[in-house]
Design an enzyme around this catalytic site. Sequence first.
Site, PDB file in Angstrom:
ATOM      1  N   HIS A 109       0.827  -1.227   0.000  1.00  0.00           N
ATOM      2  CA  HIS A 109       0.000   0.000   0.000  1.00  0.00           C
ATOM      3  C   HIS A 109       0.847   1.256   0.000  1.00  0.00           C
ATOM      4  CE1 HIS A 109      -3.737  -2.237   1.799  1.00  0.00           C
ATOM      5  NE2 HIS A 109      -3.538  -2.510   0.524  1.00  0.00           N
ATOM      6  N   THR A 176      -4.388  -7.765  11.128  1.00  0.00           N
ATOM      7  CA  THR A 176      -5.203  -7.123  10.099  1.00  0.00           C
ATOM      8  C   THR A 176      -6.659  -7.566  10.242  1.00  0.00           C
ATOM      9  OG1 THR A 176      -5.493  -6.738   7.713  1.00  0.00           O
ATOM     10  CG2 THR A 176      -4.647  -8.901   8.367  1.00  0.00           C
ATOM     11  N   ASP A 203      -8.302  -9.518  17.724  1.00  0.00           N
ATOM     12  CA  ASP A 203      -9.720  -9.919  17.675  1.00  0.00           C
ATOM     13  C   ASP A 203      -9.941 -10.790  16.450  1.00  0.00           C
ATOM     14  OD1 ASP A 203      -9.762  -6.494  17.928  1.00  0.00           O
ATOM     15  OD2 ASP A 203     -10.343  -7.724  19.651  1.00  0.00           O
TER      16      ASP A 203
HETATM   17  N1  APR Z   1      -1.900  -6.996  18.266  1.00  0.00           N
HETATM   18  C1  APR Z   1      -2.458  -7.698  17.237  1.00  0.00           C
HETATM   19  N2  APR Z   1      -3.517  -7.264  16.511  1.00  0.00           N
HETATM   20  C2  APR Z   1      -4.009  -6.061  16.834  1.00  0.00           C
HETATM   21  C3  APR Z   1      -3.483  -5.258  17.884  1.00  0.00           C
HETATM   22  C4  APR Z   1      -2.388  -5.783  18.604  1.00  0.00           C
HETATM   23  N3  APR Z   1      -1.819  -5.105  19.609  1.00  0.00           N
HETATM   24  N4  APR Z   1      -4.221  -4.123  17.947  1.00  0.00           N
HETATM   25  C5  APR Z   1      -5.155  -4.201  16.993  1.00  0.00           C
HETATM   26  N5  APR Z   1      -5.047  -5.365  16.320  1.00  0.00           N
HETATM   27  C6  APR Z   1      -5.851  -5.861  15.196  1.00  0.00           C
HETATM   28  C7  APR Z   1      -7.313  -5.503  15.300  1.00  0.00           C
HETATM   29  O1  APR Z   1      -8.025  -6.539  15.982  1.00  0.00           O
HETATM   30  C8  APR Z   1      -7.729  -5.429  13.829  1.00  0.00           C
HETATM   31  O2  APR Z   1      -8.189  -6.698  13.367  1.00  0.00           O
HETATM   32  O3  APR Z   1      -5.369  -5.220  14.053  1.00  0.00           O
HETATM   33  C9  APR Z   1      -6.421  -5.088  13.103  1.00  0.00           C
HETATM   34  C10 APR Z   1      -6.394  -3.676  12.545  1.00  0.00           C
HETATM   35  O4  APR Z   1      -7.387  -3.613  11.543  1.00  0.00           O
HETATM   36  P1  APR Z   1      -7.498  -2.302  10.664  1.00  0.00           P
HETATM   37  O5  APR Z   1      -7.504  -1.104  11.537  1.00  0.00           O
HETATM   38  O6  APR Z   1      -8.620  -2.522   9.711  1.00  0.00           O
HETATM   39  O7  APR Z   1      -6.106  -2.232   9.858  1.00  0.00           O
HETATM   40  P2  APR Z   1      -5.694  -3.086   8.595  1.00  0.00           P
HETATM   41  O8  APR Z   1      -6.320  -4.443   8.620  1.00  0.00           O
HETATM   42  O9  APR Z   1      -4.215  -3.027   8.487  1.00  0.00           O
HETATM   43  O10 APR Z   1      -6.339  -2.243   7.386  1.00  0.00           O
HETATM   44  C11 APR Z   1      -6.082  -2.709   6.090  1.00  0.00           C
HETATM   45  O11 APR Z   1      -7.239  -0.797   5.185  1.00  0.00           O
HETATM   46  O12 APR Z   1      -7.734   1.412   5.262  1.00  0.00           O
HETATM   47  C12 APR Z   1      -6.963   0.474   4.620  1.00  0.00           C
HETATM   48  O13 APR Z   1      -4.945   0.877   3.532  1.00  0.00           O
HETATM   49  C13 APR Z   1      -5.506   0.745   4.788  1.00  0.00           C
HETATM   50  O14 APR Z   1      -3.712  -0.860   4.915  1.00  0.00           O
HETATM   51  C14 APR Z   1      -4.971  -0.505   5.469  1.00  0.00           C
HETATM   52  C15 APR Z   1      -6.030  -1.534   5.150  1.00  0.00           C
END
Ligand code: APR
Length: 233
Positions: A109, A176, A203
């Site tokens: 990304h 993620t 989660d």
């Molecule tokens: N350890 C492990 N997992 C965690 C932690 C932690 N300390 N804190 C949060 N999480 C998990 C949450 O449970 C969630 O499932 O990380 C995930 C974050 O999800 P998002 O905020 O949706 O981020 P991401 O999955 O990286 O988003 C994907 O969406 O908006 C676009 O381009 C953006 O790259 C991003 C993509």
Amino acid sequence: MSDFSSIVILTGAGISAESGLATFRGPGGLWEGHRVEDVCTPEALARDPALVHRFYDERRATLTEVRPNSAHEALARLEREWRGDLLLVTQNVDDLHERGGCGEVLHMHGELNSALCAACGGRREWRGSLPPGSACAECGQAALRPDIVFFGEMPYQMERIEAALWKCDLFLSIGTSGAVYPAAGFVRTARHAGARTLELNLDPSEGSLFFHESRMGPASELVPSWVEEILGS
Ligand code: APR
């Protein structure tokens, strides 16, 4: 050592959460404070470049205030000690994998510390703020933009990622939500290709049912213990 020979790892914002960087979804997430259509689409960049550049300038500035955590460092240990094939793909645009010691990181990304010329496609490392209309050193056009893949744009190096997913025998997803494609579909490709699939997340994600195994908990605990497990030490 484990009996796997080729690992693909996908990371998301959750691996950087314990370093203090905001995730996107969930409490305090970036998409709580900003609408995607205002800061993360080609149309937003055309409509209000100052707002888009400011959004990424603010995120780029936070990188100097945070440090890699033990999950980033554990993946760097894996890269040093693992004897098989390894591809680390991240959805994250921060530099914490590199600062945690990883030498090869595929940022599908894009990256905050990079500027992209919308005119010639040239890229250059960028720190600090990136004013709209900054000139490209290669073509001279005033067309530098954040080197971020916006919604509606094609993520980087997808052919390389797909090839690795079809070849791997272990696919690991860390931190993620499985909310955004094509990354959210990687687990299905890997599983279809016969790989073992494991998820480490705080989660359950939208893709949890596609994983052979899901371990719930903070990345700073789950990732180091998984690396110990996979290296057999
Ligand atoms: N350890 C492990 N997992 C965690 C932690 C932690 N300390 N804190 C949060 N999480 C998990 C949450 O449970 C969630 O499932 O990380 C995930 C974050 O999800 P998002 O905020 O949706 O981020 P991401 O999955 O990286 O988003 C994907 O969406 O908006 C676009 O381009 C953006 O790259 C991003 C993509």
